[in-house]
Write an enzyme that holds these catalytic residues in place. Structure first.
Site, PDB file in Angstrom:
ATOM      1  N   ARG A 145      13.478  60.470   8.128  1.00  0.00           N
ATOM      2  CA  ARG A 145      12.748  61.746   8.024  1.00  0.00           C
ATOM      3  C   ARG A 145      11.339  61.651   8.619  1.00  0.00           C
ATOM      4  O   ARG A 145      10.732  60.586   8.640  1.00  0.00           O
ATOM      5  CB  ARG A 145      12.733  62.201   6.559  1.00  0.00           C
ATOM      6  N   ASP A 183      14.892  75.493  -0.286  1.00  0.00           N
ATOM      7  CA  ASP A 183      15.907  74.646  -0.936  1.00  0.00           C
ATOM      8  C   ASP A 183      17.178  75.423  -1.274  1.00  0.00           C
ATOM      9  O   ASP A 183      18.198  74.825  -1.605  1.00  0.00           O
ATOM     10  CB  ASP A 183      15.326  73.991  -2.198  1.00  0.00           C
TER      11      ASP A 183
HETATM   12  C1  S3P Z   1       9.199  69.806  -2.245  1.00  0.00           C
HETATM   13  C2  S3P Z   1       8.882  70.545  -1.153  1.00  0.00           C
HETATM   14  C3  S3P Z   1       9.865  71.001  -0.160  1.00  0.00           C
HETATM   15  C4  S3P Z   1      11.266  70.959  -0.738  1.00  0.00           C
HETATM   16  C5  S3P Z   1      11.570  69.679  -1.444  1.00  0.00           C
HETATM   17  C6  S3P Z   1      10.585  69.440  -2.574  1.00  0.00           C
HETATM   18  C7  S3P Z   1       8.113  69.375  -3.137  1.00  0.00           C
HETATM   19  O1  S3P Z   1       9.814  70.159   0.966  1.00  0.00           O
HETATM   20  O2  S3P Z   1      12.231  71.170   0.280  1.00  0.00           O
HETATM   21  O3  S3P Z   1      12.875  69.733  -1.986  1.00  0.00           O
HETATM   22  O4  S3P Z   1       8.387  68.904  -4.265  1.00  0.00           O
HETATM   23  O5  S3P Z   1       6.960  69.486  -2.723  1.00  0.00           O
HETATM   24  P1  S3P Z   1       8.746  70.399   2.163  1.00  0.00           P
HETATM   25  O6  S3P Z   1       7.405  70.352   1.574  1.00  0.00           O
HETATM   26  O7  S3P Z   1       8.972  69.267   3.115  1.00  0.00           O
HETATM   27  O8  S3P Z   1       9.126  71.727   2.750  1.00  0.00           O
END
Ligand code: S3P
Length: 440
Positions: free
Chosen positions: A119, A326
């Site tokens: 990632r 999500d």
């Molecule tokens: C999250 C933020 C989101 C989400 C992940 C959890 C978090 O990701 O998709 O499941 O806890 O801050 P991104 O910040 O990369 O969009």
């Protein structure tokens, strides 16, 4: 896991503690002065990874089921870990912890499983280096070697990608810099749990907006900050609730009640979207717990294949795609049942989640007989598909496993979800909880 079609969902269900909030509660409690008790802590593997990383950094944590006790010793209490810290499958663990480690006076290596190690991390490397940390990576991917600096420089930073993880990483680093670190979100706020948790622990945090750009929001912390230990009760995980809500919405005569669900408006767009499609959703007993809104969600299912307006062509794009990030694979499953289908755009970020969620969603929907067109930044699902039971691949991604468990309930014939154990990443009891609601 084999899943047979369901007639409807009935009953009450309890949710695991919110995963996003649990990470933040543990990390911020570790930075505070004193003992914090956290209840309803997420049972997920992801949050267990956060606790084990903190333990390896010398933080004293005791866990009994979903209650934990964290002994915080202030901003720089950590000791250099003896070996690399394993963040498992958890992007939140790696990105938020990186913000804390950027200010520690030693080098740490952060690594993860194969999925996490693929990632993108440039999004945190670049701004943390601007603040004065040194970070080595494999071409922008983990493992990361973070050499912290005791004298981080505060910066003003506009997020190039809408990401709560990047924002949170920067706010946690900013707590330890001398001066004001300001993070600007150009296209509306992503989930704001870090900001709320920092307020709960009495951190100096300010919010701003820009009259020339009505969508833009900013949050700023003033460092070096000193946080006070607090007890936290973690709300139920809305993103876990979403799977039951969708299944109930799609199966006629369903009636479910979900207790203690987190209702933070930066997370609950899914409710508004389903309501716009004609689902009856009722919220009651609204209250605040540890600076987060919580309540009871009731859903009455109807036949969206027939009830949703025939010419209602649903497109999710722009800020809506961020707000639903999500829930998008699940929404694509919902979309397959709408008379006019569903279009998702501006969601390229989905390709960088635990797996490429656009490809995984398209592949599984097609396996069930739906027609899907894939774009670089989204997909179009042709509606009202008659889904057929199939072998569905999770690609090791918990949200794909759960979204297609819902699809399996709607299908004709049994489905098999391969690699279904990955649900433990966020919701270890998912299948038991789902089965307890299902009537066949
Ligand atoms: C999250 C933020 C989101 C989400 C992940 C959890 C978090 O990701 O998709 O499941 O806890 O801050 P991104 O910040 O990369 O969009």
């Amino acid at each position: 896991m084999r899943i047979k079609p369901a007639r409807r969902l009935r009953g009450r269900c309890h949710l695991p503690g919110d995963k996003s909030i649990s990470h933040r509660a543990a990390l911020i409690a570790a930075l505070a002065n004193g003992t914090s008790h956290i209840s309803n802590f997420s049972t997920s593997q992801d949050c267990a990874a956060t606790l084990s990383c903190l333990t390896a950094l010398g933080v004293s944590i005791e866990r009994q089921g979903n209650r934990i006790r964290v002994e915080g010793k202030g901003m720089r209490p950590f000791r250099a870990p003896a070996s690399p810290l394993n963040c498992g499958n958890s992007g939140t663990t790696m990105r938020l912890l990186a913000g804390i480690l950027a200010a520690q006076d030693f080098a740490t290596i952060l690594t993860g499983d194969d999925s996490l190690n693929r990632r993108p991390m440039k999004r945190i490397i670049e701004p943390l280096e601007r603040m004065g940390a040194r970070i080595l990576s494999l071409d922008g991917h983990p493992p990361l070697q973070i050499t912290g600096s005791k004298t981080l420089k505060p910066i003003r930073y506009e997020l190039p990608v809408s990401s709560a993880q990047v924002k949170s990483c920067m706010l946690l680093a900013g707590l330890q810099a001398k001066g004001r670190t300001e993070i600007i979100e150009r296209n509306g706020v992503t989930r704001d749990h870090t900001e709320r948790m920092l307020q709960w622990f009495n951190a100096p945090i300010e919010f701003g907006s820009d009259s020339n750009k009505p969508e833009a929001r900013s949050s700023a912390v003033i460092g070096p900050a000193s946080l006070t230990a607090r007890d936290v009760r973690v709300p139920g995980d809305f993103s876990a609730a979403a799977f039951f809500i969708a299944a109930a919405a799609l199966l006629e005569n369903s009636e479910i009640e979900i207790e203690g669900a987190g209702l933070n408006p930066t997370r609950t767009q899914f409710l508004d979207t389903l309501r716009a499609l004609g689902t009856e959703i009722d919220i009651s007993s609204e209250r605040e717990e540890s600076n987060e809104p919580v309540g009871v969600i009731r859903v009455n299912g109807s036949n969206l294949r027939e009830n949703a307006e025939k010419d209602l062509s649903l497109t999710i794009s722009g800020q809506l795609s961020t707000a639903l990030i999500d829930e998008l694979p699940l929404l694509a499953v919902v979309g397959s049942q709408l008379p006019s289908g569903l279009m998702i755009r501006d969601a390229r970020e989905l390709r960088f989640k635990e797996t490429d969620r656009i490809a995984a969603t398209a592949k599984n929907l097609k396996a069930m007989g739906a027609a899907v067109e894939e774009f670089d930044d989204g997909l179009r699902v042709v509606g009202a598909a008659h889904l057929k039971g199939a072998t569905l691949e999770t690609f090791g991604d918990h949200r794909i496993a759960m979204a297609f468990s819902v699809a399996a309930l709607l299908a004709e014939g049994e489905s098999e979800i391969t690699g279904s154990e990955c649900v433990s990443v966020s919701f270890p009891n998912f299948f038991e909880a789902l089965e307890s609601l299902v009537e066949r």
